[in-house]
Design an enzyme around this catalytic site. Structure first.
Site, PDB file in Angstrom:
ATOM      1  N   GLY A  40      -7.654  -2.360  13.618  1.00 38.44           N
ATOM      2  CA  GLY A  40      -7.503  -1.695  14.915  1.00 38.44           C
ATOM      3  C   GLY A  40      -7.588  -2.738  16.007  1.00 38.44           C
ATOM      4  CE  LYS A  41      -3.007  -4.649  20.420  1.00 35.45           C
ATOM      5  NZ  LYS A  41      -2.664  -5.928  19.767  1.00 35.45           N
ATOM      6  CD  GLU A 140      -3.914   0.079  18.146  1.00 31.53           C
ATOM      7  OE1 GLU A 140      -3.018  -0.412  17.448  1.00 31.53           O
ATOM      8  OE2 GLU A 140      -5.132  -0.158  17.950  1.00 31.53           O
ATOM      9  N   GLY A 226       2.219 -20.449  21.877  1.00 29.75           N
ATOM     10  CA  GLY A 226       0.992 -20.511  22.653  1.00 29.75           C
ATOM     11  C   GLY A 226       0.878 -19.311  23.577  1.00 29.75           C
ATOM     12  CG  ASP A 247      -2.404 -11.564   7.238  1.00 28.31           C
ATOM     13  OD1 ASP A 247      -1.494 -11.164   7.994  1.00 28.31           O
ATOM     14  OD2 ASP A 247      -3.289 -10.813   6.778  1.00 28.31           O
ATOM     15  CB  ALA A 250      -6.233  -9.462  13.563  1.00 24.99           C
ATOM     16  CB  ALA A 251      -3.015 -14.147  15.265  1.00 19.51           C
ATOM     17  N   GLY A 252      -3.299 -12.050  17.605  1.00 22.60           N
ATOM     18  CA  GLY A 252      -3.266 -11.723  19.029  1.00 22.60           C
ATOM     19  C   GLY A 252      -4.534 -11.048  19.496  1.00 22.60           C
ATOM     20  CG  ASP A 253      -5.579  -7.416  17.798  1.00 26.37           C
ATOM     21  OD1 ASP A 253      -4.805  -7.212  18.754  1.00 26.37           O
ATOM     22  OD2 ASP A 253      -5.486  -6.825  16.710  1.00 26.37           O
ATOM     23  N   GLY A 288      -6.142 -10.893   6.068  1.00 29.31           N
ATOM     24  CA  GLY A 288      -6.854  -9.747   6.627  1.00 29.31           C
ATOM     25  C   GLY A 288      -7.144  -9.922   8.101  1.00 29.31           C
ATOM     26  CB  SER A 292      -8.633 -13.704   9.366  1.00 27.41           C
ATOM     27  OG  SER A 292      -8.282 -12.978  10.542  1.00 27.41           O
TER      28      SER A 292
END
Length: 307
Positions: A40-41, A140, A226, A247, A250-253, A288, A292
């Site tokens: 979930g964000k 969300e 970036g 993976d 969730a990198a942006g979150d 994940g 992560s």
């Protein structure tokens, strides 16, 4: 002093399906593995901020089910205040189904479930008797709940951040004077009709976002390029770190949660973006969403190696 952050937003269970590639229509493909992880964000950004050293509280809704209980425990285990996280009988905990291909490309299907039951009244409860430095929001949960959270935070002079995802045409005019407005490329295109891909398109998109929201900063999340920062006499790309991605979920979150935490503590948006980029670079090297997300020591060691 650690930043005190309130996250009003989504908490979901991720179902991660690993496969060689996405099947074509009417085609069946044998997958390799599947697993569950917290997601979930909103929850991802909250966990990222907490693991980076922030003092984080969450306001949201889970279903009264096995996934809800598991997610509640996950958040407690990283030291997040869950006193305003509600389990609702008869509702299903939100779920994200993540299809992850061998090359690291992912596709997500999101079922918001109980997140739709987060009300303006529950948001008001989260502010009662509490002091926070910053508010994080995403798209969300219902619009009216985000708007109420923003109103209460603005009244208190808090830093406010809206992560404008998932991609949709959203009335950002309702968030006049927000501190940080942060969409990624596809979310930016959904909001203003411009896909940012270079300095010129980033600037054009940022100008519209800035005019519509009167934000202090637009922070465009540009994936492996970036982040592009616009506002307060800043107009620049903050490069990311090159790593071998496993993976990107969730990198942006992760970036958003760590960005808000760092900015609340330092007031330096460019340095905070670089720090958050390091956290995101670590996260994409692991499978994940929440598993992560890196701890503060790991982020600082990563940056020290690249100083």
């Amino acid at each position: 002093m650690a930043a005190k952050i309130l996250m009003v937003g989504s908490i979901m269970m991720d179902l991660i399906l690993q496969m060689p590639r996405i099947p074509h229509p009417s085609e069946s493909i044998l997958g390799t593995t599947y697993s569950n992880a917290g997601g979930g964000k909103g929850s991802n950004s909250a966990v990222a901020a907490a693991k980076a050293g922030g003092e984080v509280s969450v306001c949201g809704t889970l279903g009264q089910d096995a996934n809800g209980e598991a997610l509640l425990d996950m958040l407690k285990n990283v030291g997040i205040d869950v006193s305003n996280l509600h389990l609702k009988d008869g509702s299903n905990t939100g779920m994200a189904v993540i299809m992850l291909e061998e090359d690291g490309m992912n596709r997500l299907a999101i079922y918001t479930g109980a997140n739709n039951d987060t009300t303006p009244e529950s948001v008001e409860e989260a502010f009662k008797g509490k002091e926070y430095d910053a508010l994080m929001m995403q798209l969300e949960i219902p619009l009216e709940s985000n708007v109420r959270a923003f109103e209460l935070a603005k009244e208190r002079g808090m830093i406010t951040c809206l992560d404008a995802g998932p991609a949709q045409d959203y009335p950002i005019e309702k968030f006049q004077g927000i501190t940080i407005l942060s969409p990624n490329e596809t979310e930016t295109e959904a909001l203003v009709g411009i896909l940012p891909k270079d300095d010129d398109t980033c600037i054009a998109a940022c100008k519209i976002l800035h005019e519509r929201s009167n934000c202090k900063y637009v922070v465009l999340k540009m994936g492996d390029k970036g982040s592009f920062i616009y506002g307060e006499d800043i107009c620049q790309m903050v490069p990311t770190f090159k790593v071998d991605a496993v993976d990107p979920t969730a990198a942006g979150d992760c970036f958003t949660g760590v960005l808000v935490k760092q900015y609340a503590e330092t007031g330096d948006i460019v340095a905070s973006a670089r720090y958050a980029s390091a956290a995101a670079a670590i996260s994409v090297q692991h499978l994940g969403a929440q598993p992560s997300l890196p701890a503060k020591d790991a982020i600082e060691a990563f940056l020290a190696e690249r100083a």
